[in-house]
Design an enzyme around this catalytic site. Structure first.
Site, short mmCIF file in Angstrom:
data_model
loop_
_atom_site.label_atom_id
_atom_site.label_comp_id
_atom_site.label_asym_id
_atom_site.label_seq_id
_atom_site.Cartn_x
_atom_site.Cartn_y
_atom_site.Cartn_z
N THR A 1 0.74 -1.28 -0.01
CA THR A 1 0.02 0.02 -0.14
C THR A 1 0.94 1.23 -0.03
O THR A 1 1.99 1.29 0.77
CB THR A 1 -0.89 0.26 1.28
N ILE A 2 0.39 2.36 -0.70
CA ILE A 2 1.12 3.53 -0.56
C ILE A 2 0.95 4.30 0.43
O ILE A 2 1.80 5.12 1.02
CB ILE A 2 0.67 4.45 -1.95
N ASP A 3 -0.15 3.69 1.46
CA ASP A 3 -0.47 4.41 2.78
C ASP A 3 0.37 4.23 3.58
O ASP A 3 0.54 4.86 4.77
CB ASP A 3 -1.61 4.20 3.02
N GLU B 1 -5.24 13.56 2.93
CA GLU B 1 -6.81 13.46 2.63
C GLU B 1 -7.79 13.15 3.69
O GLU B 1 -8.83 13.43 3.82
CB GLU B 1 -6.78 12.62 1.57
N GLY C 1 -3.06 8.69 1.59
CA GLY C 1 -2.75 8.09 2.62
C GLY C 1 -3.75 7.63 3.60
O GLY C 1 -3.68 7.33 4.64
N ARG C 2 -5.23 7.67 3.12
CA ARG C 2 -6.22 7.28 3.97
C ARG C 2 -6.10 7.79 5.45
O ARG C 2 -6.01 9.26 5.35
CB ARG C 2 -6.54 5.87 3.97
N HIS D 1 -4.05 10.23 -7.95
CA HIS D 1 -3.58 8.99 -8.17
C HIS D 1 -2.38 9.37 -8.96
O HIS D 1 -1.77 8.03 -9.12
CB HIS D 1 -4.80 8.42 -9.11
N ARG E 1 1.63 33.30 -3.00
CA ARG E 1 0.60 32.57 -2.70
C ARG E 1 0.99 31.78 -1.71
O ARG E 1 1.83 31.21 -1.42
CB ARG E 1 0.02 32.05 -3.98
#
Ligand code: F6P
Length: 343
Positions: A126-128, A223, A171-172, A273, A163
């Site tokens: 998992t990328i998370d 996120e 990452g859930r 993604h 700015r």
């Protein structure tokens, strides 16, 4: 007669899956096994959609992102009929063992099937980076590198236009990608799901920074982060087959609040993604390769119901249950290091 090993990749795709498949096939064939690829995660075992994997099928794939087997978020336990088909097809394929490559959902199904008497071995993906019992999952390093490059790029445009840029990363419910990419990219604030966001604190940090002459700021937000006293921000109310919501949107909400409360022009960039696509880093290629080889060695030793894992730079075997028992949230010592550079 040769024994057959099946391999599937389930859940969200992730850079490093193809190196795992390649290593499983190469090491498996070396040890005299036949390898079968199950297409599209558990869906392929429900539908008996498979392909034989030989040396040619895995030639030239180590650098390719995604998975040559396809993936899905199918949960066969959602439907009694599906799980019966999974077990029947496992038997029909005469599998000696199934390698389930995935995150907590895919591995959760694997653990249950093991309790029903099927031989399974897990490979954590998992990328998370939120799986317990392993220091890292492959895919995470690639996601962090991509997010870091994006933060670097956002710096130059933020600086030129004076700015604030809010960067929303994946990452859930864990802040690993946000913390690593934020530290590496020199973010001025990093916000993670583990700590509810206090907007007045964020505003104060930005104002203080601008007070010492800086005319731009980069805010990295995970996120799954939530504003204090508010619910998670969801992209859709609809749940996937494992009961998960789609996260996302906190960047937009936060960006608007920051602009309103600081008066500084603010832009929002949602990386999405892009963090999951494309070629894996060398670290993820090597980790995937080490995991794949170890998975075959475990099967050869008759070690089932276990998962390959990285611990103190050694590849070891742990129970699948220990990996999915609890979400591995961000190490707060790392977050304390990140905080040194806020503002
Ligand atoms: O679990 C990996 C992940 O990329 C999360 O970081 C993200 O919340 C989710 O998958 C996105 O899922 P989907 O591919 O269904 O959009």
């Amino acid at each position: 007669m040769k024994k057959t090993i099946g391999i599937l990749t389930g859940g969200g795709d992730c850079p490093g899956l193809n190196p795992v498949i390649r290593a499983v096939v190469r090491k498996g064939i070396n040890l005299g096994y036949e390898i079968i690829g199950i297409k599209n995660g558990w869906k392929g075992l429900v539908e008996n959609d498979t392909e034989k994997l030989d040396l040619l099928s895995v030639s030239g794939i180590i650098h390719r992102g995604g998975t040559i087997l396809g993936t899905s978020r199918t949960n066969p336990y959602k439907n009694q009929g599906d799980i019966k088909k999974v077990i029947a097809n496992y038997k029909k394929l005469n599998l000696h063992c199934l390698i389930a490559t995935g995150g907590e959902d895919t591995l959760g199904v694997a653990a249950k099937l093991n309790k029903e008497g099927l031989n399974v071995v897990g490979v954590p993906k998992t990328i998370d980076n939120d799986l317990s019992a392993t220091d890292f999952t492959f895919g995470f390093d690639t996601a962090v590198n991509i997010a870091t490059e994006c933060i670097d790029r956002l710096h130059t445009t933020a600086e030129s236009h004076h700015r604030i840029i809010v960067v929303e990363v994946m990452g859930r419910h864990a802040g690993w990608i946000a913390a690593y990419s934020g530290i590496a990219g020199g973010a001025d604030i990093i916000l993670v799901p583990e700590i509810p966001i206090d907007t007045s604190e964020v505003v104060e940090i930005i104002k203080k920074r601008h007070g010492r002459g800086k005319t731009f700021s980069i805010v990295v937000v995970a996120e799954g982060a939530k504003l204090k006293k508010s619910d998670e921000i969801l992209q859709e109310e609809e749940l996937d087959s494992f009961g998960h919501v789609r996260l996302g949107g906190i960047g937009e909400t936060l960006g608007k609040l920051i602009e309103e409360k600081t008066g500084y022009e603010t832009r929002i960039s949602v990386l999405g993604h892009i963090q999951r696509g494309g070629t894996p880093t060398a670290f993820d290629r090597v980790l995937g390769t080490r995991f794949g080889v170890k998975a075959i060695e475990m099967i050869d030793a008759g070690e089932f119901g276990c998962m390959v894992s990285l611990q103190r730079n050694k590849i070891v075997s742990v129970t699948i249950d220990s990996a999915i028992a609890k979400l591995k949230t961000l190490d707060m010592e790392l977050y304390d290091i990140a905080k040194v550079f806020f503002g």
